[in-house]
Scaffold this motif. Structure first.
Motif, short mmCIF file in Angstrom:
data_model
loop_
_atom_site.label_atom_id
_atom_site.label_comp_id
_atom_site.label_asym_id
_atom_site.label_seq_id
_atom_site.Cartn_x
_atom_site.Cartn_y
_atom_site.Cartn_z
N ALA A 222 0.83 -1.21 0.00
CA ALA A 222 0.00 0.00 0.00
C ALA A 222 0.86 1.25 0.00
O ALA A 222 2.07 1.21 0.25
CB ALA A 222 -0.92 0.01 1.22
N VAL A 223 0.21 2.38 -0.27
CA VAL A 223 0.81 3.70 -0.08
C VAL A 223 0.53 4.07 1.38
O VAL A 223 -0.63 4.16 1.78
CB VAL A 223 0.20 4.74 -1.03
CG1 VAL A 223 0.85 6.11 -0.82
CG2 VAL A 223 0.34 4.29 -2.48
N ARG A 224 1.58 4.31 2.17
CA ARG A 224 1.42 4.41 3.62
C ARG A 224 1.67 5.83 4.12
O ARG A 224 2.61 6.51 3.70
CB ARG A 224 2.36 3.42 4.32
CG ARG A 224 2.12 1.99 3.85
CD ARG A 224 3.00 0.99 4.57
NE ARG A 224 2.88 -0.31 3.94
CZ ARG A 224 1.88 -1.16 4.16
NH1 ARG A 224 0.94 -0.85 5.04
NH2 ARG A 224 1.83 -2.31 3.52
N PHE A 225 0.81 6.24 5.06
CA PHE A 225 0.93 7.54 5.72
C PHE A 225 0.98 7.30 7.22
O PHE A 225 -0.02 6.90 7.82
CB PHE A 225 -0.25 8.44 5.35
CG PHE A 225 -0.47 8.55 3.86
CD1 PHE A 225 0.39 9.30 3.07
CD2 PHE A 225 -1.52 7.89 3.25
CE1 PHE A 225 0.21 9.41 1.70
CE2 PHE A 225 -1.72 7.99 1.88
CZ PHE A 225 -0.86 8.74 1.11
N GLY A 226 2.15 7.52 7.81
CA GLY A 226 2.31 7.24 9.23
C GLY A 226 2.80 5.82 9.46
O GLY A 226 2.57 4.92 8.65
N ALA A 227 3.48 5.61 10.58
CA ALA A 227 4.03 4.29 10.90
C ALA A 227 2.93 3.37 11.42
O ALA A 227 2.12 3.77 12.26
CB ALA A 227 5.13 4.44 11.95
N PRO A 228 2.89 2.13 10.92
CA PRO A 228 1.88 1.18 11.40
C PRO A 228 2.02 0.96 12.91
O PRO A 228 3.12 0.87 13.43
CB PRO A 228 2.20 -0.10 10.62
CG PRO A 228 2.98 0.35 9.43
CD PRO A 228 3.75 1.55 9.88
N CYS A 229 0.87 0.91 13.59
CA CYS A 229 0.88 0.65 15.02
C CYS A 229 -0.32 -0.23 15.34
O CYS A 229 -0.81 -0.94 14.48
CB CYS A 229 0.87 1.95 15.81
SG CYS A 229 -0.54 3.01 15.45
N SER A 230 -0.82 -0.17 16.56
CA SER A 230 -1.91 -1.07 16.95
C SER A 230 -3.25 -0.66 16.34
O SER A 230 -4.18 -1.47 16.28
CB SER A 230 -2.03 -1.12 18.48
OG SER A 230 -2.32 0.18 18.99
N VAL A 231 -3.36 0.61 15.90
CA VAL A 231 -4.59 1.11 15.27
C VAL A 231 -4.23 1.75 13.94
O VAL A 231 -3.28 2.53 13.85
CB VAL A 231 -5.31 2.14 16.17
CG1 VAL A 231 -6.58 2.65 15.49
CG2 VAL A 231 -5.63 1.53 17.52
N MET A 232 -4.99 1.44 12.89
CA MET A 232 -4.76 2.07 11.60
C MET A 232 -6.05 2.04 10.79
O MET A 232 -7.01 1.35 11.14
CB MET A 232 -3.64 1.38 10.82
CG MET A 232 -3.95 -0.03 10.37
SD MET A 232 -2.70 -0.70 9.21
CE MET A 232 -3.10 0.20 7.71
#
Length: 345
Positions: A222-232
């Protein structure tokens, strides 16, 4: 800088020397009547690709088609693919050198060229590397024109002023400004790229048949905005995802680029809650259901966020940011409303 019309002019001039171009760049082929035959546009041995060498009722010299794949194009495409180039400026430089044409730009130092297949992850990496940040460019104009003003943390988006565009039909190749989006895996490795060709003034998408195209390895990424964490949150389109991000700027988000790819997006190992950004269309509904099932099976709490209109960008443009925040407030878990929405207000 190079005017867009240079592409068609260069293709025409190359066509006047079609056989010489083929002998130089498609050396594994040979002449058969009024055609040069070779395996493919990347100079593989074989006979499935035909390059017209003389004018005919079917078209000008230099046009080609690969009977095995359906690929087609002109001699600029031959130069690009046989040398593994991505940037049109490099293709034009090479064409001018071949034609011994004068050039206002100083010559570039020669660099070793490594062939990369069209549409490959490596080609995507080169395209992203040749692009630049969006602030102060037509990409920023385009996004702000769609009321998307939260642009921090959008390093995945880049701007290319002269991105190569080849129509689906036999029309002339063009260079157009484009928004380039980097597609990455869960570890941040670039696997593909997405191009959105823009109008010359950035007020909308370019007036071409397919203003959006992807390349590389997209499935699961995917095109990602922000670092993956417990909520996305995860959605289909870049603009739709960025619209929701205007209301929830601190929540990590991902744009999968299509309904099918949204259904197959991979989950970060620490993900506990996934907000699925819904588009109100049949394809969006199917992607939502598939993703909800996969998330549930993986032990991830999945919650759908639904727009009032067709998508969240339309909500943002028609109703404004305050109304968008109000419309999603009751759809968020209470703890996420306090964590993400209150801080954004």
């Amino acid at each position: 800088m190079m005017p867009p019309h240079d592409a068609s002019d260069l293709a025409h001039r190359l066509g006047e020397h079609a056989e010489e171009v083929c002998r130089h760049y498609l050396s594994n082929g040979r002449r058969q009547g009024n055609y040069w035959t070779v395996g493919d546009v990347r100079n593989a041995p074989g006979r499935s690709m035909f390059v017209r060498l003389q004018p005919s009722p079917k078209g000008p010299p230099g046009k080609w088609i690969d009977a095995a794949t359906g690929e087609h194009g002109d001699l600029l495409d031959v130069i690009r693919e046989s040398l593994g180039l991505v940037n049109f400026r490099d293709v034009a430089d090479q064409a001018r050198v071949f034609l011994a044409m004068p050039d206002a730009m100083p010559p570039r130092p020669a660099k070793p060229i490594t062939h990369v297949p069209i549409g490959s992850p490596e080609a995507a990496r080169r395209l992203v590397a040749m692009s630049k940040p969006i602030i102060g460019t037509l990409v920023e104009t385009y996004l702000r024109g769609r009321c998307i003003t939260t642009l921090h943390g959008t390093a995945a988006l880049q701007f290319h002023p002269y991105c190569y565009y080849r129509p689906d039909d036999h029309g002339p190749t063009k260079t157009l400004p484009a928004m380039i989006a980097a597609v990455t895996d869960l570890d941040g490795r670039l696997t593909g790229a997405h191009r959105t060709w823009l109008a010359p003034d950035g007020t909308g998408k370019a007036l071409v048949d397919t203003p959006r195209r992807a390349m590389g390895d997209l499935l699961g990424h995917a095109v990602r905005f922000g670092a993956p964490c417990s909520v996305m949150a995860a959605g289909e389109g870049i603009e739709t995802t960025l619209s929701l991000r205007c209301a929830l700027p601190d929540m990590a988000m991902a744009a999968a680029l299509s309904a099918a790819h949204l259904a197959a997006i991979l989950f970060p190992p620490n993900l506990r809650r996934l907000y699925v950004i819904r588009d109100n269309d049949p394809a969006g509904g199917g992607a939502r259901d598939s993703l909800l099932e996969r998330a549930t099976d993986a032990g991830i709490e999945a919650i759908v966020l639904s727009p009032q209109t067709e998508d969240f960008n339309e909500d943002l443009r028609h109703f404004g940011l305050t109304a968008l925040r109000a419309s999603i407030a009751d759809q968020l878990m209470f703890k996420d409303r306090l964590r993400y929405l209150t801080q954004a207000a």
